[in-house]
Scaffold this motif. Structure first.
Motif, PDB file in Angstrom:
ATOM      1  N   ARG A   1       0.816  -1.204   0.000  1.00  8.11           N
ATOM      2  CA  ARG A   1       0.000   0.000   0.000  1.00  8.11           C
ATOM      3  C   ARG A   1       0.849   1.252   0.000  1.00  8.11           C
ATOM      4  O   ARG A   1       0.527   2.248  -0.601  1.00  8.11           O
ATOM      5  CB  ARG A   1      -0.900   0.028   1.238  1.00  8.11           C
ATOM      6  CG  ARG A   1      -2.051  -0.943   1.211  1.00  8.11           C
ATOM      7  CD  ARG A   1      -3.042  -0.581   2.300  1.00  8.11           C
ATOM      8  NE  ARG A   1      -3.633   0.701   2.029  1.00  8.11           N
ATOM      9  CZ  ARG A   1      -3.401   1.800   2.727  1.00  8.11           C
ATOM     10  NH1 ARG A   1      -2.566   1.806   3.719  1.00  8.11           N
ATOM     11  NH2 ARG A   1      -3.997   2.932   2.417  1.00  8.11           N
TER      12      ARG A   1
ATOM     13  N   ARG B   1      -5.802  -0.627   7.720  1.00  7.68           N
ATOM     14  CA  ARG B   1      -5.534  -1.410   6.509  1.00  7.68           C
ATOM     15  C   ARG B   1      -4.166  -2.076   6.625  1.00  7.68           C
ATOM     16  O   ARG B   1      -4.085  -3.280   6.843  1.00  7.68           O
ATOM     17  CB  ARG B   1      -5.679  -0.515   5.268  1.00  7.68           C
ATOM     18  CG  ARG B   1      -7.145  -0.187   5.006  1.00  7.68           C
ATOM     19  CD  ARG B   1      -7.360   0.630   3.768  1.00  7.68           C
ATOM     20  NE  ARG B   1      -7.126   2.053   3.978  1.00  7.68           N
ATOM     21  CZ  ARG B   1      -7.574   3.006   3.165  1.00  7.68           C
ATOM     22  NH1 ARG B   1      -8.272   2.685   2.097  1.00  7.68           N
ATOM     23  NH2 ARG B   1      -7.328   4.285   3.408  1.00  7.68           N
TER      24      ARG B   1
ATOM     25  N   ASP C   1     -11.742  -8.228   3.659  1.00  7.43           N
ATOM     26  CA  ASP C   1     -12.535  -8.111   2.442  1.00  7.43           C
ATOM     27  C   ASP C   1     -12.401  -9.397   1.623  1.00  7.43           C
ATOM     28  O   ASP C   1     -11.288  -9.756   1.214  1.00  7.43           O
ATOM     29  CB  ASP C   1     -12.037  -6.912   1.642  1.00  7.43           C
ATOM     30  CG  ASP C   1     -12.966  -6.523   0.511  1.00  7.43           C
ATOM     31  OD1 ASP C   1     -13.721  -7.394   0.026  1.00  7.43           O
ATOM     32  OD2 ASP C   1     -12.932  -5.349   0.104  1.00  7.43           O
TER      33      ASP C   1
ATOM     34  N   ARG D   1     -12.964  -9.894  -1.340  1.00  5.00           N
ATOM     35  CA  ARG D   1     -12.412  -9.597  -2.667  1.00  5.00           C
ATOM     36  C   ARG D   1     -10.883  -9.653  -2.651  1.00  5.00           C
ATOM     37  O   ARG D   1     -10.243  -9.683  -3.703  1.00  5.00           O
ATOM     38  CB  ARG D   1     -12.864  -8.215  -3.133  1.00  5.00           C
ATOM     39  CG  ARG D   1     -14.377  -8.067  -3.295  1.00  5.00           C
ATOM     40  CD  ARG D   1     -14.743  -6.623  -3.541  1.00  5.00           C
ATOM     41  NE  ARG D   1     -14.315  -5.764  -2.418  1.00  5.00           N
ATOM     42  CZ  ARG D   1     -14.429  -4.438  -2.423  1.00  5.00           C
ATOM     43  NH1 ARG D   1     -14.935  -3.814  -3.474  1.00  5.00           N
ATOM     44  NH2 ARG D   1     -14.027  -3.738  -1.375  1.00  5.00           N
ATOM     45  N   VAL D   2     -10.310  -9.650  -1.434  1.00  3.11           N
ATOM     46  CA  VAL D   2      -8.856  -9.657  -1.282  1.00  3.11           C
ATOM     47  C   VAL D   2      -8.389 -10.880  -0.496  1.00  3.11           C
ATOM     48  O   VAL D   2      -7.508 -11.620  -0.933  1.00  3.11           O
ATOM     49  CB  VAL D   2      -8.375  -8.372  -0.577  1.00  3.11           C
ATOM     50  CG1 VAL D   2      -6.859  -8.390  -0.393  1.00  3.11           C
ATOM     51  CG2 VAL D   2      -8.811  -7.136  -1.351  1.00  3.11           C
TER      52      VAL D   2
ATOM     53  N   ALA E   1     -10.410 -15.490  -4.445  1.00  4.74           N
ATOM     54  CA  ALA E   1     -10.357 -14.147  -5.016  1.00  4.74           C
ATOM     55  C   ALA E   1      -9.246 -14.067  -6.059  1.00  4.74           C
ATOM     56  O   ALA E   1      -8.125 -14.524  -5.831  1.00  4.74           O
ATOM     57  CB  ALA E   1     -10.124 -13.117  -3.913  1.00  4.74           C
TER      58      ALA E   1
ATOM     59  N   SER F   1      -7.060 -11.739  -9.140  1.00 11.46           N
ATOM     60  CA  SER F   1      -6.610 -10.408  -9.524  1.00 11.46           C
ATOM     61  C   SER F   1      -7.471  -9.851 -10.641  1.00 11.46           C
ATOM     62  O   SER F   1      -7.953 -10.602 -11.502  1.00 11.46           O
ATOM     63  CB  SER F   1      -5.144 -10.459  -9.966  1.00 11.46           C
ATOM     64  OG  SER F   1      -4.749  -9.242 -10.561  1.00 11.46           O
TER      65      SER F   1
ATOM     66  N   LYS G   1      -5.510 -13.378  -5.831  1.00 17.60           N
ATOM     67  CA  LYS G   1      -5.378 -12.012  -5.307  1.00 17.60           C
ATOM     68  C   LYS G   1      -4.438 -11.959  -4.110  1.00 17.60           C
ATOM     69  O   LYS G   1      -3.572 -11.085  -4.026  1.00 17.60           O
ATOM     70  CB  LYS G   1      -6.757 -11.491  -4.910  1.00 17.60           C
ATOM     71  CG  LYS G   1      -6.771 -10.044  -4.438  1.00 17.60           C
ATOM     72  CD  LYS G   1      -6.577  -9.080  -5.576  1.00 17.60           C
ATOM     73  CE  LYS G   1      -6.812  -7.649  -5.152  1.00 17.60           C
ATOM     74  NZ  LYS G   1      -6.619  -6.684  -6.249  1.00 17.60           N
ATOM     75  N   THR G   2      -4.626 -12.865  -3.175  1.00 15.69           N
ATOM     76  CA  THR G   2      -3.765 -12.939  -1.992  1.00 15.69           C
ATOM     77  C   THR G   2      -3.371 -14.386  -1.768  1.00 15.69           C
ATOM     78  O   THR G   2      -4.236 -15.254  -1.624  1.00 15.69           O
ATOM     79  CB  THR G   2      -4.494 -12.405  -0.744  1.00 15.69           C
ATOM     80  OG1 THR G   2      -4.854 -11.036  -0.963  1.00 15.69           O
ATOM     81  CG2 THR G   2      -3.601 -12.502   0.485  1.00 15.69           C
TER      82      THR G   2
ATOM     83  N   SER H   1     -16.787  -6.276   2.791  1.00 14.83           N
ATOM     84  CA  SER H   1     -16.174  -5.088   2.213  1.00 14.83           C
ATOM     85  C   SER H   1     -16.154  -3.975   3.256  1.00 14.83           C
ATOM     86  O   SER H   1     -16.965  -3.977   4.200  1.00 14.83           O
ATOM     87  CB  SER H   1     -16.961  -4.623   0.988  1.00 14.83           C
ATOM     88  OG  SER H   1     -18.215  -4.074   1.391  1.00 14.83           O
TER      89      SER H   1
ATOM     90  N   GLU I   1      -8.217   1.027  -6.067  1.00 19.75           N
ATOM     91  CA  GLU I   1      -9.143   0.164  -5.340  1.00 19.75           C
ATOM     92  C   GLU I   1      -9.508   0.782  -3.990  1.00 19.75           C
ATOM     93  O   GLU I   1     -10.674   0.783  -3.585  1.00 19.75           O
ATOM     94  CB  GLU I   1      -8.529  -1.218  -5.129  1.00 19.75           C
ATOM     95  CG  GLU I   1      -8.422  -2.057  -6.385  1.00 19.75           C
ATOM     96  CD  GLU I   1      -7.782  -3.408  -6.098  1.00 19.75           C
ATOM     97  OE1 GLU I   1      -7.182  -3.560  -5.002  1.00 19.75           O
ATOM     98  OE2 GLU I   1      -7.888  -4.301  -6.946  1.00 19.75           O
ATOM     99  N   GLU I   2      -8.499   1.291  -3.295  1.00 15.33           N
ATOM    100  CA  GLU I   2      -8.748   1.884  -1.987  1.00 15.33           C
ATOM    101  C   GLU I   2      -9.490   3.207  -2.101  1.00 15.33           C
ATOM    102  O   GLU I   2     -10.284   3.560  -1.228  1.00 15.33           O
ATOM    103  CB  GLU I   2      -7.423   2.058  -1.247  1.00 15.33           C
ATOM    104  CG  GLU I   2      -6.798   0.727  -0.888  1.00 15.33           C
ATOM    105  CD  GLU I   2      -5.481   0.886  -0.151  1.00 15.33           C
ATOM    106  OE1 GLU I   2      -4.960   2.021  -0.112  1.00 15.33           O
ATOM    107  OE2 GLU I   2      -4.981  -0.112   0.386  1.00 15.33           O
TER     108      GLU I   2
END
Length: 256
Positions: free
Chosen positions: A2, A42, A70, A72-73, A78, A80, A87-88, A120, A147-148
């Motif tokens: 991040r 975060r 989340d 999504r992460v 999840a 990319s 994603k992770t 989320s 995204e953030e």
């Protein structure tokens, strides 16, 4: 990561920055009385040098640290947005979960706590704000990616959101008067040769924090790798060098 926010990103906005406007965006909002301050975490999973906790403590209202897992992460399924890659990965997920466990313990030592919920940011924070009632303010660090930014826009629809800047070596308020024309290299040289200050103040580990408001989830178990769909077998077990333990305590031990 991040915190990949770069000097180039600062340069592009340097001409529009106001004179020392302080650490915060949304200062008018922060001056209002708040029933509770929700600290939306975060990657600030520590109590040392944490600008968000320092700002929350100054306000005097009850402080509720929150982390959103989340899906999504943080979910094995999840993917990319740029392809079919996961994603992770399991190692990162394990590291984050260990960091959350360590942070919860540290916050409890300070008289606080940590809520970890799956969902989320908009969903999780909307539910928490509804549970706490009117007068809740959410604070977060500045977004480092699109995204953030989308998440912040969504969260701001459900609660007042104040952002704290803590992302770069140079504070952007200190760059407001360094003119930027066309070339980054020339601008960077001006910054370096212009005695632009590097703020040396780190936020010390707080002695205590205002007690959190009554909220469900403070004592709930933090989800496991299995809960997130990974399974323990997907994590390297050859030792700390290959699979470092997450958390501020482990990080401080490595620095000894």
């Amino acid at each position: 990561m991040r915190r990949a926010t770069s000097l180039l990103a600062l340069a592009r906005t340097a001409h529009s920055l106001a004179a020392p406007n302080s650490l915060l965006r949304g200062r008018k909002m922060s001056a209002m009385a708040s029933k509770a301050t929700v600290v939306w975490l975060r990657d600030e999973l520590r109590v040392h040098d944490n600008a968000l906790l320092a700002e929350a403590a100054k306000r005097g209202a009850p402080v509720l640290p929150v982390f959103c897992l989340d899906p999504r992460v943080f979910d094995a399924s999840a993917k990319s947005d740029l392809g079919s890659a996961q994603k992770t990965g399991a190692r990162r997920a394990k590291f984050v979960l260990e960091s959350l466990e360590d942070l919860r313990g540290s916050l409890k030592d300070l008289g606080s706590g940590l809520v970890v919920r799956r969902g989320s940011p908009k969903e999780v924070l909307a539910d928490i704000c509804a549970e706490l009632g009117d007068g809740v303010t959410v604070i977060s660090s500045e977004a480092a990616c699109s995204e953030e930014q989308h998440d912040e826009a969504a969260v701001s629809q459900v609660a007042p959101l104040t952002k704290v800047w803590d992302g770069t070596l140079y504070h952007r308020d200190d760059l407001a008067y360094v003119p930027f024309k066309d070339q980054f290299t020339a601008w960077r040289t001006s910054v370096e040769k212009g005695d632009t200050p590097v703020r040396a103040d780190c936020f010390p580990r707080p002695r205590d924090l205002p007690a959190p408001p009554a909220c469900s989830g403070l004592d709930d178990a933090i989800p496991s790798l299995t809960d997130l769909g990974y399974g323990d077998a997907s994590v390297d077990k050859r030792g700390d060098f290959f699979d470092p333990r997450g958390g501020e305590s482990a990080a401080l031990e490595r620095l000894q």
